[in-house]
Scaffold this motif. Sequence first.
Motif, mmCIF file in Angstrom:
data_model
loop_
_atom_site.group_PDB
_atom_site.id
_atom_site.type_symbol
_atom_site.label_atom_id
_atom_site.label_comp_id
_atom_site.label_asym_id
_atom_site.label_seq_id
_atom_site.Cartn_x
_atom_site.Cartn_y
_atom_site.Cartn_z
ATOM 1 N N ILE A 39 0.671 -1.090 -0.064
ATOM 2 C CA ILE A 39 -0.042 -0.051 0.061
ATOM 3 C C ILE A 39 1.027 1.216 -0.042
ATOM 4 O O ILE A 39 2.305 1.132 0.063
ATOM 5 C CB ILE A 39 -0.983 0.036 1.167
ATOM 6 N N THR A 40 0.381 2.238 -0.167
ATOM 7 C CA THR A 40 0.772 3.628 0.027
ATOM 8 C C THR A 40 0.602 4.140 1.381
ATOM 9 O O THR A 40 -0.584 4.313 1.829
ATOM 10 C CB THR A 40 0.374 4.580 -1.175
ATOM 11 N N VAL A 41 1.617 4.864 2.074
ATOM 12 C CA VAL A 41 1.162 5.522 3.277
ATOM 13 C C VAL A 41 1.737 6.934 3.182
ATOM 14 O O VAL A 41 2.923 7.225 2.595
ATOM 15 C CB VAL A 41 2.063 5.029 4.500
ATOM 16 N N THR A 42 0.791 7.901 3.115
ATOM 17 C CA THR A 42 1.167 9.391 2.895
ATOM 18 C C THR A 42 1.351 9.872 4.685
ATOM 19 O O THR A 42 0.947 9.667 5.238
ATOM 20 C CB THR A 42 0.176 10.170 2.341
ATOM 21 N N SER A 43 2.450 10.999 4.565
ATOM 22 C CA SER A 43 2.599 11.469 5.738
ATOM 23 C C SER A 43 2.578 13.117 5.592
ATOM 24 O O SER A 43 2.657 13.646 4.718
ATOM 25 C CB SER A 43 4.244 11.109 5.908
ATOM 26 N N SER A 44 2.274 13.714 6.722
ATOM 27 C CA SER A 44 2.102 15.280 6.839
ATOM 28 C C SER A 44 3.558 16.046 6.749
ATOM 29 O O SER A 44 3.479 17.037 6.578
ATOM 30 C CB SER A 44 1.186 15.487 8.209
ATOM 31 N N SER A 45 4.384 15.087 6.794
ATOM 32 C CA SER A 45 5.778 15.560 6.978
ATOM 33 C C SER A 45 6.708 14.944 5.811
ATOM 34 O O SER A 45 7.007 13.775 5.790
ATOM 35 C CB SER A 45 6.525 15.476 8.134
ATOM 36 N N ARG A 46 7.433 15.783 5.300
ATOM 37 C CA ARG A 46 8.547 15.161 4.200
ATOM 38 C C ARG A 46 9.569 14.584 4.983
ATOM 39 O O ARG A 46 10.439 13.615 4.394
ATOM 40 C CB ARG A 46 9.054 16.093 3.156
ATOM 41 N N MET A 47 9.892 14.793 6.207
ATOM 42 C CA MET A 47 11.053 14.315 6.832
ATOM 43 C C MET A 47 10.567 12.906 7.400
ATOM 44 O O MET A 47 11.553 12.049 7.871
ATOM 45 C CB MET A 47 11.066 15.114 8.351
ATOM 46 N N PHE A 48 9.275 12.422 7.207
ATOM 47 C CA PHE A 48 8.812 11.139 7.689
ATOM 48 C C PHE A 48 8.326 10.543 6.345
ATOM 49 O O PHE A 48 7.314 10.485 5.919
ATOM 50 C CB PHE A 48 7.525 11.025 8.365
ATOM 51 N N ASN A 49 9.308 9.965 5.641
ATOM 52 C CA ASN A 49 9.267 9.668 4.152
ATOM 53 C C ASN A 49 9.252 8.033 4.333
ATOM 54 O O ASN A 49 10.260 7.309 4.352
ATOM 55 C CB ASN A 49 10.680 9.767 3.414
ATOM 56 N N VAL A 50 8.069 7.283 3.930
ATOM 57 C CA VAL A 50 7.760 5.849 4.074
ATOM 58 C C VAL A 50 7.950 5.564 2.350
ATOM 59 O O VAL A 50 7.481 6.144 1.426
ATOM 60 C CB VAL A 50 6.151 5.819 4.396
ATOM 61 N N LYS A 51 9.062 4.832 2.310
ATOM 62 C CA LYS A 51 9.490 4.251 1.064
ATOM 63 C C LYS A 51 8.732 3.131 0.685
ATOM 64 O O LYS A 51 8.483 2.851 -0.613
ATOM 65 C CB LYS A 51 10.869 3.944 0.958
ATOM 66 N N LYS A 52 8.465 2.167 1.553
ATOM 67 C CA LYS A 52 7.827 1.026 1.283
ATOM 68 C C LYS A 52 6.544 0.704 2.307
ATOM 69 O O LYS A 52 7.167 0.913 3.655
ATOM 70 C CB LYS A 52 8.749 -0.144 1.001
ATOM 71 N N ALA A 53 5.391 0.207 2.100
ATOM 72 C CA ALA A 53 4.684 -0.123 3.234
ATOM 73 C C ALA A 53 3.809 -1.423 2.866
ATOM 74 O O ALA A 53 3.508 -1.602 1.758
ATOM 75 C CB ALA A 53 3.303 0.985 3.401
ATOM 76 N N VAL A 54 3.618 -2.385 3.681
ATOM 77 C CA VAL A 54 2.953 -3.436 3.517
ATOM 78 C C VAL A 54 2.097 -3.745 4.744
ATOM 79 O O VAL A 54 2.382 -3.651 5.859
ATOM 80 C CB VAL A 54 4.057 -4.911 3.703
ATOM 81 N N LEU A 55 0.715 -3.881 4.143
ATOM 82 C CA LEU A 55 -0.177 -3.974 4.992
ATOM 83 C C LEU A 55 -0.595 -5.490 5.312
ATOM 84 O O LEU A 55 -0.681 -6.214 4.601
ATOM 85 C CB LEU A 55 -1.625 -3.393 4.507
ATOM 86 N N HIS A 56 -0.840 -5.655 6.473
ATOM 87 C CA HIS A 56 -1.037 -7.053 7.090
ATOM 88 C C HIS A 56 -2.449 -7.244 7.826
ATOM 89 O O HIS A 56 -2.680 -6.535 8.786
ATOM 90 C CB HIS A 56 0.143 -7.622 8.089
ATOM 91 N N VAL A 57 -3.268 -8.062 7.155
ATOM 92 C CA VAL A 57 -4.432 -8.363 7.601
ATOM 93 C C VAL A 57 -4.661 -9.676 8.028
ATOM 94 O O VAL A 57 -4.514 -10.763 7.102
ATOM 95 C CB VAL A 57 -5.771 -8.079 6.391
ATOM 96 N N ALA A 58 -5.074 -9.789 9.190
ATOM 97 C CA ALA A 58 -5.096 -11.351 9.917
ATOM 98 C C ALA A 58 -5.917 -11.070 11.078
ATOM 99 O O ALA A 58 -5.949 -10.302 11.784
ATOM 100 C CB ALA A 58 -3.608 -11.675 10.140
ATOM 101 N N ASP A 59 -6.993 -12.176 11.185
ATOM 102 C CA ASP A 59 -7.745 -12.506 12.278
ATOM 103 C C ASP A 59 -8.360 -11.077 12.873
ATOM 104 O O ASP A 59 -8.581 -10.822 14.061
ATOM 105 C CB ASP A 59 -6.978 -13.046 13.502
ATOM 106 N N GLY A 60 -8.888 -10.485 12.052
ATOM 107 C CA GLY A 60 -9.622 -9.151 12.223
ATOM 108 C C GLY A 60 -9.036 -7.894 12.784
ATOM 109 O O GLY A 60 -9.480 -7.007 12.861
ATOM 110 N N SER A 61 -7.684 -7.880 12.445
ATOM 111 C CA SER A 61 -6.914 -6.963 12.918
ATOM 112 C C SER A 61 -5.955 -6.642 11.640
ATOM 113 O O SER A 61 -5.476 -7.383 10.714
ATOM 114 C CB SER A 61 -6.333 -6.956 14.071
#
Length: 180
Positions: free
Chosen positions: A72-94
């Motif tokens: 997935i993509t994660v956007t941040s309110s700050s350029r100093m917090f730069n998310v290069k890669k994001a993997v969403l894990h969905v399991a057991d209702g969370s």
Amino acid sequence: MIRSNLLIVLTACAVAGASGLAGCAGAASDTAGSAAPVEQGSSSASTKDSTKDDAASTPLTAADLHDGDYDITVTSSSRMFNVKKAVLHVADGSMTCTMTLGGTGYGKLFMGTGDEAASAAEDQFIPFVENAEGAYEYTVPVQALDEETDCAAWSIRKESWYDRTLVFESADLPSSAYKA
């Protein structure tokens, strides 16, 4: 002479601006009538396009998705917090998300505001894990996709909390991720 040069420059800018806008308008109309993105590795559009369109307008929870791991993509309110890669894990209702940051300046995260983090217990902080490439990864809980989430980041150098707002976006989820 100066006046005629100014007129030439202004005319050129107007033409360039108009053609740029025309390209944008064409691109918008091209995508507005097209189907939702095709699932990776698939050669045909999904039958769940309306589910994806509906999902983008309201926050999604784990109850809306099949168990699995999704880029997935994660956007941040700050350029100093730069998310290069994001993997969403969905399991057991969370849901959780493993985010790889572009830098190594944050020692820990807290899901909440900096003020809340300042009075939180140490066991509520999310430490980084250094991956094989030396990048910092954090696995954080996710309550919902497509809504703003408070996240405080501890600056190693400044030794203080910084407030960030993150949005875990559903736009990149394949159609097969959605429950019927």
